[in-house]
Design a protein around this motif. Structure first.
Motif, mmCIF file in Angstrom:
data_model
loop_
_atom_site.group_PDB
_atom_site.id
_atom_site.type_symbol
_atom_site.label_atom_id
_atom_site.label_comp_id
_atom_site.label_asym_id
_atom_site.label_seq_id
_atom_site.Cartn_x
_atom_site.Cartn_y
_atom_site.Cartn_z
ATOM 1 N N LEU A 138 0.818 -1.219 0.000
ATOM 2 C CA LEU A 138 0.000 0.000 0.000
ATOM 3 C C LEU A 138 0.851 1.268 0.000
ATOM 4 C CD1 LEU A 138 -2.763 -1.037 2.596
ATOM 5 C CD2 LEU A 138 -2.737 -1.362 0.110
ATOM 6 N N LEU A 139 2.164 1.110 -0.121
ATOM 7 C CA LEU A 139 3.073 2.254 -0.099
ATOM 8 C C LEU A 139 2.853 3.125 -1.338
ATOM 9 C CD1 LEU A 139 5.335 3.022 1.913
ATOM 10 C CD2 LEU A 139 6.962 2.032 0.305
ATOM 11 N N GLU A 180 -4.403 -9.748 -0.326
ATOM 12 C CA GLU A 180 -5.785 -9.390 -0.648
ATOM 13 C C GLU A 180 -5.977 -7.881 -0.715
ATOM 14 O OE1 GLU A 180 -8.267 -11.209 2.235
ATOM 15 O OE2 GLU A 180 -7.831 -13.260 1.593
ATOM 16 N N GLU A 181 -5.025 -7.114 -0.167
ATOM 17 C CA GLU A 181 -5.180 -5.665 -0.106
ATOM 18 C C GLU A 181 -4.447 -4.941 -1.228
ATOM 19 O OE1 GLU A 181 -3.858 -4.723 3.793
ATOM 20 O OE2 GLU A 181 -5.665 -5.502 4.772
ATOM 21 N N GLY A 182 -3.912 -5.681 -2.180
ATOM 22 C CA GLY A 182 -3.260 -5.041 -3.321
ATOM 23 C C GLY A 182 -1.934 -5.677 -3.635
ATOM 24 N N GLU A 183 -1.526 -5.553 -4.904
ATOM 25 C CA GLU A 183 -0.272 -6.143 -5.351
ATOM 26 C C GLU A 183 0.870 -5.144 -5.220
ATOM 27 O OE1 GLU A 183 -0.788 -7.576 -9.289
ATOM 28 O OE2 GLU A 183 -2.228 -9.126 -8.723
ATOM 29 N N LEU A 184 2.070 -5.686 -5.208
ATOM 30 C CA LEU A 184 3.274 -4.870 -5.113
ATOM 31 C C LEU A 184 3.773 -4.546 -6.506
ATOM 32 C CD1 LEU A 184 4.984 -3.910 -2.674
ATOM 33 C CD2 LEU A 184 6.487 -5.835 -3.094
ATOM 34 N N ARG A 185 4.272 -3.335 -6.677
ATOM 35 C CA ARG A 185 4.822 -2.960 -7.982
ATOM 36 C C ARG A 185 5.967 -3.880 -8.355
ATOM 37 N NH1 ARG A 185 6.071 3.361 -8.255
ATOM 38 N NH2 ARG A 185 7.359 2.576 -9.955
ATOM 39 N N PRO A 186 6.017 -4.355 -9.614
ATOM 40 C CA PRO A 186 7.058 -5.312 -10.016
ATOM 41 C C PRO A 186 8.473 -4.809 -9.765
ATOM 42 C CG PRO A 186 5.360 -5.165 -11.701
ATOM 43 C CD PRO A 186 5.059 -4.084 -10.702
#
Length: 333
Positions: A138-139, A180-186
């Motif tokens: 979520l950063l 479940e709260e979002g993916e991390l940037r590649p």
């Protein structure tokens, strides 16, 4: 209250192993811990701080420098008094401002004395230690970009209000989150050396033991800490011994070939996977007291080093961990 002892954490063996490996060789590049809420992710990070050997640093240096020559000029330190401090573990909260991360002009000194002075940020405090980000997925994007730049160079550069400031910023990045709260940037995902997945215990005995130890920690704190601190001390001694032995661990051409073969079979992009796998296998060999990297060491570290580097396959319903295990059984039978 003293942090929960690292050795007392129930289960979550892969997560604990990954953190131990980064303590042995920080060049591995940090740990990403994804999993359910309430599975001990943040507890493990804080326990690691109490477990790690202390560092020698120049007293008052905002960057935890080991020598006066490494301490930046803007710190204004002229005498090298060496003190011992716990390995720094710095929390980066969500919603943190860029100035708080990188550092900024000291407004108070500017107004009261008319001086341009630099106030160090979280990156300076984390130098030679750990930077922990809970809910890392979520950063905010601009903070992610900052971390990518610093992680690449090992140096924080701030140019603002006529100031041009540089200081070392070499740290082990530890991130945790709930997928479940979002993916991390590649781009940031690739910067983590190791990745582990944690889940809630599925058996009664394990859950009961978690409750028993937590209850003892909170209600019989002194006796609980006395019992587990001895085991933490033994683990700390193992880590120090592994650090000392790391450079002497031999890597054969067969081991290099095995690392490359696994990564090629999995289709991981770039060469960071091979390099991280090799570093992790060497660290676990040193921790085990082995003189050379074997296939067992590669098998033990491959899921941690590679699962987050795989391309998504919409036709494969198995998780990335299962894909790594399947390829390991085929490539390294």
């Amino acid at each position: 209250m003293t942090p929960f002892p690292f050795s007392a954490i129930v289960g979550q063996d892969e997560m604990k192993t990954a953190m131990i490996l980064t303590a042995i060789d920080p060049r591995i590049g940090g740990v990403l811990v994804f999993g359910d809420r309430g599975t001990g992710k943040s507890t493990a990070v804080r326990a690691l701080a109490a477990l790690l050997p202390p560092i020698d640093m120049v007293a008052g240096c905002p960057c935890n420098s080991a020598t006066l020559a490494d301490c930046p000029d803007w710190a204004g330190i002229s005498q090298a008094e060496i003190v011992t401090r716990p390995t720094p573990v710095v929390d980066m909260p969500l919603g943190v401002s860029e100035d708080r991360v990188t550092g900024a002009l000291d407004i108070e000194r500017a107004l009261t004395r008319g001086e341009k002075a630099f106030q160090a940020g979280l990156l300076a405090r984390a130098n030679r230690g750990y930077l922990y980000i809970d809910e890392v997925n979520l950063l905010e994007d601009h903070i992610v970009d900052l971390l990518l730049d610093v992680a690449q160079s090992g140096e924080n550069v701030v140019e603002r209000e006529g100031l041009s400031i540089r200081h070392p910023a070499r740290f082990v990045l530890v991130g945790s989150g709930n997928p479940e709260e979002g993916e991390l940037r590649p781009q940031l995902l690739d910067r983590f050396g190791l990745s582990v997945e944690v889940c809630s215990p599925r058996d009664i005995d394990t859950r009961v033991e978690v409750m028993r130890r937590r209850d003892a920690y909170e209600n019989d704190h002194a006796a609980f800490m006395a019992h587990w601190q001895e085991q933490d001390a033994g683990l700390r001694a193992q880590i120090l011994a592994a650090r000392a032995a790391l450079g002497g661990v031999q890597v054969s051409n067969v081991a290099l070939h095995d690392c490359a073969s696994v990564c090629l079979a999995l289709g991981s992009d770039g060469l960071r996977g091979e390099l991280t796998l090799l570093a992790a296998a060497r660290a676990i060999a040193a921790f085990a007291g082995a003189g050379a990297v074997t296939r067992d060491h590669i098998r033990a570290t491959a899921p941690m080093a590679l699962r987050h580097r795989l391309r998504r396959d919409p036709l494969d319903e198995a998780g990335t961990g299962a894909r790594v295990a399947r390829q390991l059984s085929e490539v390294l039978p």
